[in-house]
Design a protein around this motif. Structure first.
Motif, short mmCIF file in Angstrom:
data_model
loop_
_atom_site.label_atom_id
_atom_site.label_comp_id
_atom_site.label_asym_id
_atom_site.label_seq_id
_atom_site.Cartn_x
_atom_site.Cartn_y
_atom_site.Cartn_z
N LYS A 147 0.83 -1.21 0.00
CA LYS A 147 0.00 0.00 0.00
C LYS A 147 0.87 1.25 0.00
O LYS A 147 0.68 2.17 -0.82
CB LYS A 147 -0.90 0.02 1.25
CG LYS A 147 -2.14 -0.84 1.21
CD LYS A 147 -2.91 -0.63 2.51
CE LYS A 147 -4.15 -1.50 2.55
NZ LYS A 147 -4.88 -1.33 3.84
N LYS A 148 1.80 1.31 0.92
CA LYS A 148 2.64 2.50 1.05
C LYS A 148 3.58 2.66 -0.14
O LYS A 148 3.88 3.78 -0.55
CB LYS A 148 3.45 2.41 2.35
CG LYS A 148 2.60 2.42 3.60
CD LYS A 148 1.84 3.72 3.77
CE LYS A 148 2.75 4.87 4.13
NZ LYS A 148 2.01 6.12 4.42
N ALA A 149 4.02 1.55 -0.70
CA ALA A 149 4.89 1.63 -1.88
C ALA A 149 4.17 2.35 -3.01
O ALA A 149 4.72 3.26 -3.64
CB ALA A 149 5.30 0.23 -2.32
N ARG A 150 2.95 1.95 -3.27
CA ARG A 150 2.20 2.59 -4.37
C ARG A 150 1.89 4.04 -4.06
O ARG A 150 1.90 4.89 -4.96
CB ARG A 150 0.91 1.81 -4.64
CG ARG A 150 1.18 0.42 -5.23
CD ARG A 150 -0.08 -0.25 -5.67
NE ARG A 150 -0.50 0.20 -6.98
CZ ARG A 150 -1.67 -0.13 -7.53
NH1 ARG A 150 -2.53 -0.88 -6.88
NH2 ARG A 150 -1.99 0.29 -8.73
N GLU A 151 1.62 4.34 -2.81
CA GLU A 151 1.37 5.73 -2.42
C GLU A 151 2.60 6.60 -2.68
O GLU A 151 2.48 7.80 -2.90
CB GLU A 151 1.00 5.81 -0.93
CG GLU A 151 -0.39 5.27 -0.60
CD GLU A 151 -0.66 5.26 0.89
OE1 GLU A 151 0.15 5.86 1.66
OE2 GLU A 151 -1.66 4.64 1.29
N ASN A 152 3.78 5.96 -2.66
CA ASN A 152 5.03 6.69 -2.86
C ASN A 152 5.62 6.48 -4.26
O ASN A 152 6.81 6.70 -4.47
CB ASN A 152 6.04 6.27 -1.79
CG ASN A 152 5.71 6.85 -0.43
OD1 ASN A 152 6.13 7.95 -0.09
ND2 ASN A 152 4.95 6.10 0.36
N ASN A 153 4.76 6.06 -5.19
CA ASN A 153 5.15 5.89 -6.60
C ASN A 153 6.31 4.90 -6.80
O ASN A 153 7.17 5.09 -7.66
CB ASN A 153 5.54 7.24 -7.21
CG ASN A 153 4.37 8.21 -7.22
OD1 ASN A 153 3.26 7.85 -7.60
ND2 ASN A 153 4.62 9.44 -6.79
N ILE A 154 6.31 3.86 -5.97
CA ILE A 154 7.30 2.78 -6.10
C ILE A 154 6.61 1.57 -6.69
O ILE A 154 5.51 1.19 -6.27
CB ILE A 154 7.91 2.44 -4.72
CG1 ILE A 154 8.66 3.65 -4.18
CG2 ILE A 154 8.83 1.23 -4.82
CD1 ILE A 154 9.10 3.51 -2.74
N LEU A 155 7.23 0.96 -7.69
CA LEU A 155 6.64 -0.21 -8.34
C LEU A 155 6.39 -1.31 -7.32
O LEU A 155 7.29 -1.69 -6.57
CB LEU A 155 7.57 -0.72 -9.44
CG LEU A 155 7.09 -1.94 -10.23
CD1 LEU A 155 5.84 -1.61 -11.04
CD2 LEU A 155 8.21 -2.43 -11.16
N ALA A 156 5.16 -1.83 -7.31
CA ALA A 156 4.78 -2.86 -6.34
C ALA A 156 4.25 -4.09 -7.08
O ALA A 156 3.46 -3.97 -8.01
CB ALA A 156 3.71 -2.33 -5.39
N ALA A 157 4.71 -5.26 -6.66
CA ALA A 157 4.24 -6.52 -7.24
C ALA A 157 4.01 -7.51 -6.11
O ALA A 157 4.43 -7.29 -4.97
CB ALA A 157 5.27 -7.07 -8.23
#
Length: 267
Positions: A147-157
Motif C-alpha cells: 500500500k505504502k509503496a504505491r502511495e510513494n510511486n514505487i513499483l509494487a508486485a
C-alpha cells in the motif's frame, strides 16, 4: 475460504503407508509447474519493468512473513555470490526481523505498519521495486508495505497462491500461482512455497541475465568463495581462451572473476 486454506484432497493421512504418503505428495507437487507456467506473462511484465530501474540504481526488495519471507531472503542472499553483485541489489525482509529466519516471531506478520517501517531503513527511491510474497495474499505486514509503496510511486508486485487477493489490490503486477489445496490442509510451505521458489528464481535469474551478469550460459561474475568455484571458473577460462589449466587458474586468481580475467586477457 481461500484456496490455500481449503481442505486437502487427501484424508486419514496418519493411516497411510510411507510410500502412499510420498506418492500422494509427489502427485500434488506435479500441479505446481503448470500453475507457475500460467504466470509467465506477469513475471515477464515484472522483469521488463525492473531491469531498466536496476540499471539506473534501483533495487529489488522481497517482503514476506514465515515461509514466504524466508524464501525471499534465500533468493536474495544467493544473488551476490552467484552473480558478483552487491548485497544491496536484491534484499529480503521478513516480519519479525532476522530472528524470524530460524524461529517464528509471534504476531509479527499481523502488524500492517511494520513492513513499510522496515523498508524505510533503506531510503527507498522511485527506482526501487517492492515484491510482496504471501501464499494467502492477505498478510498484513506485506499488504501494508505494498500500500505504502504505491502511495510513494514505487513499483509494487506480489507473489501469491490465491487469485484476487488483498495483496493484488495494492500491486501493479500480481503473480498468482494457484496450486490448489495443500496436501496437509493449510500447510503452504509445501506447494505454495515450491511455486514461490520457482517464481523468485525466474525473476532474479532473468534480471541478472538482462544486467549482463551471464555470458553464454556461464556465471562469469560469480564470487570465488570456495575451491569448487575456483575450479569452475578455471574451466570457463580454459574453454573460452584455450589456455592450459595453470595459466587459466592464475589469470582467474589475479583478476578475481571470469569476466575480469577474460576482459584483461583480451586487451
Amino acid at each position: 475460504m481461500s484456496i490455500t486454506e481449503s481442505e486437502s484432497l487427501y484424508n486419514d493421512l496418519e493411516k497411510k503407508s510411507v510410500r502412499e504418503l510420498l506418492e500422494a505428495i509427489h502427485e500434488e507437487d506435479r500441479k505446481v509447474l503448470p500453475a507457475v507456467q500460467k504466470t509467465i506473462p506477469q513475471i515477464e511484465a515484472l522483469v521488463t519493468a525492473v531491469a531498466p530501474r536496476m540499471k539506473k540504481g534501483g533495487r529489488l526488495f522481497y517482503v514476506g512473513a514465515g515461509t514466504s519471507g524466508r524464501l525471499g531472503i534465500l533468493d536474495a542472499s544467493e544473488i551476490p555470490p552467484t552473480y558478483g553483485v552487491g548485497y544491496d541489489l536484491v534484499i529480503g525482509l521478513i516480519a519479525g526481523g532476522d530472528t524470524a529466519i530460524r524461529k517464528a516471531v509471534e504476531s509479527a506478520e499481523d502488524n500492517e505498519a511494520m513492513g513499510w517501517e522496515d523498508l524505510q531503513k533503506y531510503h527507498l527511491t522511485e527506482m526501487d521495486t517492492i515484491v510482496g510474497i504471501a501464499a494467502s495474499g492477505r498478510t498484513p505486514y506485506v499488504v501494508g508495505a505494498l500500500k505504502k509503496a504505491r502511495e510513494n510511486n514505487i513499483l509494487a508486485a506480489c507473489v501469491t497462491s490465491n487469485p484476487n487477493s488483498e495483496m493484488a489490490k495494492h500491486a501493479d503486477i500480481a503473480i498468482e500461482a494457484v496450486v490448489g489445496p495443500e496436501f496437509v490442509t493449510g500447510s503452504t510451505r509445501m506447494k505454495s512455497g515450491t511455486a514461490q521458489k520457482l517464481v523468485l528464481n525466474m525473476i532474479t535469474t532473468t534480471l541478472m541475465i538482462q544486467l549482463g551478469k551471464v555470458k553464454g550460459n556461464k556465471m562469469v561474475n560469480m564470487q570465488l568463495t570456495n575451491q569448487k568455484l575456483v575450479e569452475r571458473g578455471t574451466r570457463m577460462i580454459m574453454e573460452e581462451l584455450g589456455l592450459e589449466e595453470d595459466k587459466a587458474r592464475n589469470l582467474l586468481l589475479i583478476h578475481g572473476s571470469v569476466k575480469k580475467a577474460l576482459d584483461e586477457y583480451r586487451k
